[in-house]
Write a protein that holds these residues in place. Structure first.
Motif, PDB file in Angstrom:
ATOM      1  N   THR A  15      15.369  34.555  73.355  1.00 17.22           N
ATOM      2  CA  THR A  15      16.587  35.118  73.938  1.00 17.22           C
ATOM      3  C   THR A  15      16.243  36.090  75.053  1.00 17.22           C
ATOM      4  N   ALA A  16      15.187  36.877  74.860  1.00 20.24           N
ATOM      5  CA  ALA A  16      14.775  37.848  75.872  1.00 20.24           C
ATOM      6  C   ALA A  16      13.269  38.020  75.827  1.00 20.24           C
ATOM      7  N   ALA A  17      12.733  38.633  76.893  1.00 24.77           N
ATOM      8  CA  ALA A  17      11.296  38.902  76.976  1.00 24.77           C
ATOM      9  C   ALA A  17      11.088  40.245  77.649  1.00 24.77           C
ATOM     10  N   LEU A  18      10.244  41.076  77.058  1.00 22.98           N
ATOM     11  CA  LEU A  18       9.929  42.391  77.606  1.00 22.98           C
ATOM     12  C   LEU A  18       8.419  42.537  77.700  1.00 22.98           C
ATOM     13  N   ILE A  19       7.916  42.773  78.914  1.00 22.35           N
ATOM     14  CA  ILE A  19       6.484  42.965  79.143  1.00 22.35           C
ATOM     15  C   ILE A  19       6.153  44.451  79.028  1.00 22.35           C
ATOM     16  N   ILE A  20       5.046  44.746  78.385  1.00 19.70           N
ATOM     17  CA  ILE A  20       4.578  46.127  78.264  1.00 19.70           C
ATOM     18  C   ILE A  20       3.806  46.489  79.529  1.00 19.70           C
ATOM     19  N   HIS A  21       4.291  47.460  80.287  1.00 24.81           N
ATOM     20  CA  HIS A  21       3.608  47.849  81.526  1.00 24.81           C
ATOM     21  C   HIS A  21       2.396  48.723  81.234  1.00 24.81           C
ATOM     22  N   ASP A  22       1.311  48.422  81.945  1.00 20.78           N
ATOM     23  CA  ASP A  22       0.097  49.237  81.907  1.00 20.78           C
ATOM     24  C   ASP A  22      -0.469  49.162  83.319  1.00 20.78           C
ATOM     25  N   THR A  23      -0.691  50.286  83.967  1.00 16.42           N
ATOM     26  CA  THR A  23      -0.953  50.311  85.403  1.00 16.42           C
ATOM     27  C   THR A  23      -2.168  49.493  85.808  1.00 16.42           C
ATOM     28  N   GLU A  38       4.477  51.792  72.473  1.00 14.04           N
ATOM     29  CA  GLU A  38       3.739  52.467  71.405  1.00 14.04           C
ATOM     30  C   GLU A  38       4.690  53.041  70.356  1.00 14.04           C
ATOM     31  N   LYS A  39       5.802  53.599  70.792  1.00 17.46           N
ATOM     32  CA  LYS A  39       6.771  54.167  69.855  1.00 17.46           C
ATOM     33  C   LYS A  39       7.455  53.076  69.035  1.00 17.46           C
ATOM     34  N   ILE A  40       7.786  51.977  69.696  1.00 15.20           N
ATOM     35  CA  ILE A  40       8.441  50.874  68.984  1.00 15.20           C
ATOM     36  C   ILE A  40       7.499  50.295  67.929  1.00 15.20           C
ATOM     37  N   ALA A  92       4.950  51.763  66.529  1.00 14.91           N
ATOM     38  CA  ALA A  92       4.732  52.754  65.469  1.00 14.91           C
ATOM     39  C   ALA A  92       5.881  52.723  64.464  1.00 14.91           C
ATOM     40  N   ALA A  93       7.108  52.527  64.964  1.00 12.94           N
ATOM     41  CA  ALA A  93       8.263  52.431  64.069  1.00 12.94           C
ATOM     42  C   ALA A  93       8.162  51.208  63.167  1.00 12.94           C
ATOM     43  N   ALA A  94       7.414  50.198  63.631  1.00 11.02           N
ATOM     44  CA  ALA A  94       7.203  48.989  62.825  1.00 11.02           C
ATOM     45  C   ALA A  94       5.960  49.101  61.956  1.00 11.02           C
ATOM     46  N   GLY A  95       5.329  50.282  61.985  1.00 11.78           N
ATOM     47  CA  GLY A  95       4.103  50.466  61.202  1.00 11.78           C
ATOM     48  C   GLY A  95       2.894  49.814  61.835  1.00 11.78           C
ATOM     49  N   LYS A  96       2.943  49.613  63.139  1.00 13.93           N
ATOM     50  CA  LYS A  96       1.845  48.948  63.843  1.00 13.93           C
ATOM     51  C   LYS A  96       1.267  49.883  64.911  1.00 13.93           C
ATOM     52  N   ASP A  97       0.097  49.533  65.408  1.00 12.20           N
ATOM     53  CA  ASP A  97      -0.567  50.306  66.440  1.00 12.20           C
ATOM     54  C   ASP A  97      -0.820  49.406  67.646  1.00 12.20           C
ATOM     55  N   LEU A  98      -0.385  49.831  68.836  1.00 12.48           N
ATOM     56  CA  LEU A  98      -0.505  48.985  70.025  1.00 12.48           C
ATOM     57  C   LEU A  98      -1.963  48.651  70.325  1.00 12.48           C
ATOM     58  N   ALA A  99      -2.840  49.618  70.262  1.00 11.37           N
ATOM     59  CA  ALA A  99      -4.250  49.364  70.571  1.00 11.37           C
ATOM     60  C   ALA A  99      -4.853  48.343  69.610  1.00 11.37           C
ATOM     61  N   THR A 100      -4.505  48.446  68.338  1.00 13.79           N
ATOM     62  CA  THR A 100      -5.037  47.509  67.344  1.00 13.79           C
ATOM     63  C   THR A 100      -4.518  46.097  67.588  1.00 13.79           C
ATOM     64  N   LEU A 101      -3.207  45.987  67.865  1.00 15.90           N
ATOM     65  CA  LEU A 101      -2.629  44.672  68.129  1.00 15.90           C
ATOM     66  C   LEU A 101      -3.161  44.083  69.431  1.00 15.90           C
ATOM     67  N   THR A 102      -3.395  44.941  70.425  1.00 16.63           N
ATOM     68  CA  THR A 102      -3.952  44.457  71.687  1.00 16.63           C
ATOM     69  C   THR A 102      -5.339  43.872  71.478  1.00 16.63           C
ATOM     70  N   ALA A 103      -6.154  44.543  70.699  1.00 18.63           N
ATOM     71  CA  ALA A 103      -7.496  44.029  70.404  1.00 18.63           C
ATOM     72  C   ALA A 103      -7.423  42.686  69.684  1.00 18.63           C
ATOM     73  N   ALA A 104      -6.495  42.569  68.755  1.00 23.42           N
ATOM     74  CA  ALA A 104      -6.340  41.311  68.028  1.00 23.42           C
ATOM     75  C   ALA A 104      -5.863  40.191  68.955  1.00 23.42           C
ATOM     76  N   ALA A 105      -4.993  40.546  69.919  1.00 25.56           N
ATOM     77  CA  ALA A 105      -4.428  39.545  70.823  1.00 25.56           C
ATOM     78  C   ALA A 105      -5.465  38.985  71.783  1.00 25.56           C
ATOM     79  N   LYS A 106      -6.594  39.646  71.931  1.00 21.73           N
ATOM     80  CA  LYS A 106      -7.649  39.162  72.809  1.00 21.73           C
ATOM     81  C   LYS A 106      -8.486  38.056  72.165  1.00 21.73           C
ATOM     82  N   GLN A 107      -8.279  37.822  70.883  1.00 24.27           N
ATOM     83  CA  GLN A 107      -9.085  36.856  70.154  1.00 24.27           C
ATOM     84  C   GLN A 107      -8.369  35.505  70.031  1.00 24.27           C
ATOM     85  N   LYS A 108      -9.125  34.452  70.206  1.00 23.92           N
ATOM     86  CA  LYS A 108      -8.569  33.119  70.033  1.00 23.92           C
ATOM     87  C   LYS A 108      -8.117  32.944  68.593  1.00 23.92           C
TER      88      LYS A 108
END
Length: 595
Positions: free
Chosen positions: A244-252, A295-297, A299-315
């Motif tokens: 329905t929608a897509a939101l990209i996380i901005h990082d400079t 990061e706030k969103i 965290a509200a889900a009990g997740k950590d952006l850095a941890t999920l980002t590291a996981a997303a780099k793996q096949k």
């Protein structure tokens, strides 16, 4: 600076194979038959040297040899740039009062060059467009955590709709973290695996999984951005997945620009090509959020952006439902209008149903933010009156040479500054079938400067065209240098990309910065001056003081590359594993007459 990865000689053998020295400059030589023996010796000796020695640095490269080049009409180019960038043309804004006079002028020059109208007897191709201006944007509200969260439009998130609808409303849409939002079957990678995205909002990381790699090693070419890293792809894939929608996380750093660029680009009127279903196959809303918002969103889900980002780099990464819901909306003011591409044709002598493209965009920004003097016309002299002048000059040279074996199409497209929309429309509605289109050359913003000793291949080694470029560079007495800022994905940000997305191999070759007079210091200064003081500003104006030597060098390069394709019987393809290979293979397999 060293060459990119040296390739053993002979070059890759495949559908294209090696382009022999006897082919190089064959087209250019028809402009001056007396120079043919000289050209053959130059091409052969340059290629032997390139294959027999270790690549050298730009500092030791000889000055380009002028004898092997076509006769480019410099007076014509000067006159066209001076005229198209004059205040009379008001910055060449599409669908403004300046468009008809711009089109009439380009058509007149195409006629003078000896071209024929390319669109079934017409010079023009209609490009229906729609402008959508959002207003009354609500905050992005996220529920389902310990307490509701609200994020303001503009400084914390932005969004727009590709759908032609008076109102957009996203209500209680489940949020799903989908990593980099990539589905690449040829790489065995699918960030959406096992998930039905209907009704859901995708939360997506910007760039590619291996963008932090210092080299170009990696499944996604390391530091070099691939199409899968571009924000446009991420929204397209989310739509294909039924989101329905897509939101990209901005990082400079991985985005290659700050939030200020995102905010300014996603506010105000947004332009799109009109489609039969008014964009109903697109997501209802696309947008961006600041990194700290994500990061706030999470965290509200009990997740950590850095941890999920590291996981997303793996096949093998699997999407992560966040058990949170998003709501936001806005009103849309709609304005439909019509712009136009200009299409000229030089028929081929023996294979007229096979086509080589030359393209460049005629539009610029029109009236823009006034400078300190009150000048509010962004004249677009470099960007891209130079490219249109190059089109006409190459057309004139090709006509004088008697035409090539294949037909050559000269395409002046509109709405590049609004997101490559004119070329996108042509690629979606081609006048000449894309499976009968061999490849092409795009010309955009040819900067005034002296000649250089070097050229770079934007996008890196993506297709069989690389071998042709490298042989041409060597035969011209030049060297290849690495593309600057490959992590920024420049290959995916100009009109040739619209054709590449449909499978057509396209050159993107740029003049380097090692000037024959002044070296890289002078070249860097020229680039810096244009970027800081002229790019997309009223000061991008024509001057009688311009040094045209480098522009002519570009036009000679584009002529040679296009002519080689037009006189060849080869059909170049993308490299195995390239993101566009499967598209071209499918088109070729289904075509009885083309590739």
């Amino acid at each position: 600076m060293p060459w990119l990865r040296p390739r053993p000689c002979p070059a890759r053998v495949g559908r294209l194979g090696s382009w022999p020295a006897t082919i190089l400059f064959e087209g250019a030589a028809t402009l001056n038959r007396k120079s043919l023996p000289t050209l053959a010796v130059l091409a052969a000796s340059a290629l032997v040297s390139a294959c027999a020695t270790t690549p050298t640095t730009t500092a030791s490269a000889p000055a380009p040899a002028a004898a092997a080049e076509p006769d480019i009409d410099l007076a014509l180019m000067k006159d066209m740039v001076r005229t198209l960038s004059s205040d009379e043309f008001e910055g060449r804004g599409p669908s403004t009062a300046a468009e008809p006079k711009t089109l009439d002028y380009i058509v007149a020059k195409f006629k003078e060059a000896g071209l024929q109208p390319g669109n079934k007897g017409s010079w023009l191709q209609d490009v229906p467009m729609v402008g959508i201006t959002a207003s009354a944007q609500t905050p992005l509200k996220v529920t389902g955590g310990a307490s509701p969260m609200s994020f303001s439009f503009g400084d914390q998130y932005v969004a727009a709709s590709y759908r032609v609808t008076p109102k957009t409303q996203i209500t209680d849409s489940p949020l799903v973290f989908v990593g980099y939002g990539i589905n690449a079957p040829e790489l065995g990678w699918n960030d959406y695996a096992g998930l039905d995205m209907k009704g859901k909002t995708a939360v997506i990381l910007v760039n590619d999984p291996d963008y932090e790699t210092a080299t170009e090693d990696g499944l996604f070419k390391g530091r070099r951005m691939t199409y899968y890293g571009r924000w446009t792809y991420k929204f397209e894939e989310a739509a294909r997945q039924g989101a329905t929608a897509a939101l990209i996380i901005h990082d400079t750093f991985p985005a290659a620009y700050g939030w200020n660029v995102v905010n300014s680009s996603w506010t105000g009127e947004q332009y799109y090509v009109q489609t039969a279903n008014d964009g109903a196959d697109q997501t209802a809303a696309n947008g961006w959020m600041q990194k700290d918002v994500a990061e706030k969103i999470l965290a509200a889900a009990g997740k950590d952006l850095a941890t999920l980002t590291a996981a997303a780099k793996q096949k093998g990464f699997k999407p992560v439902p966040l058990n949170l819901k998003a709501s936001f909306g806005f009103d849309n003011a709609l304005k439909k209008s019509m712009s136009h591409n200009v299409v000229g044709l030089l028929p081929g002598k023996t294979r007229p149903n096979e086509y080589v493209l030359y393209s460049g965009h005629w539009d610029h920004l029109g009236r823009c933010t006034p400078d300190a003097t009150g000048d509010d016309i962004c004249n677009g002299a470099v960007d891209n009156a130079t490219g249109i002048a190059a089109l006409a000059a190459i057309a004139k040279a090709e006509k004088a040479a008697g035409g090539a074996e294949r037909s050559q199409v000269f395409l002046a497209v509109t709405l590049e500054e609004s997101g490559l929309l004119g070329s996108e429309y042509y690629a979606q509605n081609p006048v000449f079938p894309l499976d009968q289109t061999v490849g092409g050359v795009n010309m955009d913003a040819l900067a005034p400067s002296g000649r250089t000793r070097d050229y770079a291949i934007t996008g890196g080694d993506k297709s069989d065209l690389t071998a042709l470029v490298r042989q041409t560079i060597a035969a011209k007495g030049l060297v290849e240098t690495p593309e600057a800022s490959s992590e920024k994905g420049h290959y995916y940000r100009s009109d040739h990309f619209s054709f590449a997305k449909k499978g057509v191999p396209m050159f993107d070759v740029s003049r380097g910065r090692d000037l024959v007079e002044g070296g890289t210091a002078a070249g860097d200064a020229v680039a810096e001056d244009y970027t800081v003081n002229r790019y997309h500003q009223p000061s991008d104006e024509y001057s009688d003081d311009w040094n045209w030597d480098g522009i002519v060098q570009d036009v000679e390069m584009y002529y040679t590359l296009g002519r080689l394709l037009a006189d060849s019987d080869q059909w170049p393809n993308w490299n195995e594993g390239d993101e566009f290979r499967a598209i071209r293979d499918k088109a070729c397999a289904a075509s009885p007459n083309g590739c």
